[in-house]
Design an enzyme around this catalytic site. Structure first.
Site, short mmCIF file in Angstrom:
data_model
loop_
_atom_site.label_atom_id
_atom_site.label_comp_id
_atom_site.label_asym_id
_atom_site.label_seq_id
_atom_site.Cartn_x
_atom_site.Cartn_y
_atom_site.Cartn_z
CG HIS A 2 38.40 -34.52 98.89
ND1 HIS A 2 37.51 -33.68 98.27
CD2 HIS A 2 39.51 -34.53 98.10
CE1 HIS A 2 38.07 -33.19 97.16
NE2 HIS A 2 39.28 -33.70 97.04
CD GLU A 42 41.16 -40.72 90.73
OE1 GLU A 42 40.56 -40.54 89.65
OE2 GLU A 42 41.49 -39.77 91.48
#
Length: 331
Positions: A123, A54
């Site tokens: 998540h 990321e």
């Protein structure tokens, strides 16, 4: 109007914006695999799979934006945005200011957030307030398929970095999307989903549906609730909220995210500082707890605001039930 899911509305917005502007490119974890038609239509140079990295994805996007491109990056789940914080917060959000307005940084960082799929704490974490707190970033969190399309198109065209959250629970929800050549919803403009004069319910993402359910139940009890969908958290449409509050005198803010230093707290502060003279009752915040999201469906759902809790809070504000407002806040 065409009926489609949120996922289809997002895909349609991406395709239309890539067709409209050749500077728009899509990068992310599996985007080319998940959207093969975009690869076919626009080529592998504009639709690119990336490693699970990321920080690198966001850093590359900042460089692309500074070079005149308009990158859209898909970072999958919101907690993984923390890997990209330096690029998004310290670079994308500040470099236009540091350049004295000489540069533009059009960048959209997309991610999924919220409960509903039992994906667990790593998540599922609602981080929207964290990015609203970062100077230079805009934050979008829609609730309808039409707004997902219209707001994503507006975000891609914006010359500032935008963090675009998709509530997981809405991904496959269907809705009507206008059949217009260019359906764009301006950033920073809330929507009044239901008109009422007794209490203002403010929310965004999937908890807008909770507020609408509560409003239906309240209507059956003779209480008219006005429901406001913020749509964009930053810039925040204070005007629409205050206009409603000056009409009703009562405010309930409903969010799935933790109440600590969150959007609910910001809206409560807005009411206290800009509309204190019209408040008929203390502001109530119904939020998620200051705790990681559970993997268990039962535990996950137990932590969320419900329509029943909203109804009870409103009746308490009106003096119809003997329940203290503080006890109703889940935060």
């Amino acid at each position: 109007m065409t009926r489609m899911t949120t996922e289809q509305a997002i895909h349609q917005a991406l395709a239309e914006e890539m067709q409209r502007d050749e500077r728009v490119l899509l990068m992310g974890e599996g985007v080319a695999t998940k959207r093969p038609d975009l690869v076919q239509d626009f080529g592998a140079t504009r639709v690119r799979n990336t490693p699970l990295a990321e920080a690198i994805i966001a850093g590359t996007a900042v460089g692309a934006a500074a070079s005149g491109l308009r990158p859209v990056i898909d970072l999958l789940f919101a907690p993984f945005l923390t890997y990209a914080m330096d690029a998004l917060v310290n670079s994308a959000g500040k470099l236009r200011y540091l350049s004295g307005g000489q540069f533009e940084f059009p960048l959209v960082a997309m991610s999924m957030t919220g409960s509903g799929w039992c994906v667990g704490a790593q998540h599922n974490h609602n981080l929207e307030a964290m990015f609203a707190h970062a100077p230079g970033l805009k934050v979008v969190m829609p609730s309808t398929a039409a707004d997902f399309k219209g707001l994503l198109k507006a975000a891609i065209r914006d010359d500032n970095p935008v963090v675009f959250f998709t509530d997981l629970g809405l991904l496959h929800q269907e809705g009507e999307v206008p059949d217009v050549a260019d359906h764009v919803v301006p950033l920073g403009l809330a929507a009044v989903r239901r008109v009422g004069a007794d209490v203002t319910l403010v929310s965004y993402a999937k908890t807008v549906g909770v507020c609408l359910q509560a409003a239906e139940q309240l209507q059956a009890q003779g209480i008219a609730a006005e429901v406001i969908d913020l749509r964009t958290l930053k810039p925040l449409d204070e005007t629409t909220v205050l206009r409603s509050l000056r009409k009703t005198g009562r405010l309930v803010v409903v969010t799935e995210a933790s109440g600590l230093c969150g959007m609910a707290a910001e809206l409560a502060a807005l009411a206290a500082t800009r509309a204190f003279d019209v408040l008929r009752a203390p502001v109530v915040r119904l939020t998620g707890p200051d705790a990681p999201g559970a993997s268990s469906w039962v535990l996950e759902q137990a932590a969320l605001p419900t329509a029943e809790a909203v109804v009870q809070a409103v009746r308490g504000m009106l003096g119809e039930v003997a329940v203290g407002c503080e006890a109703l806040a889940a935060s």
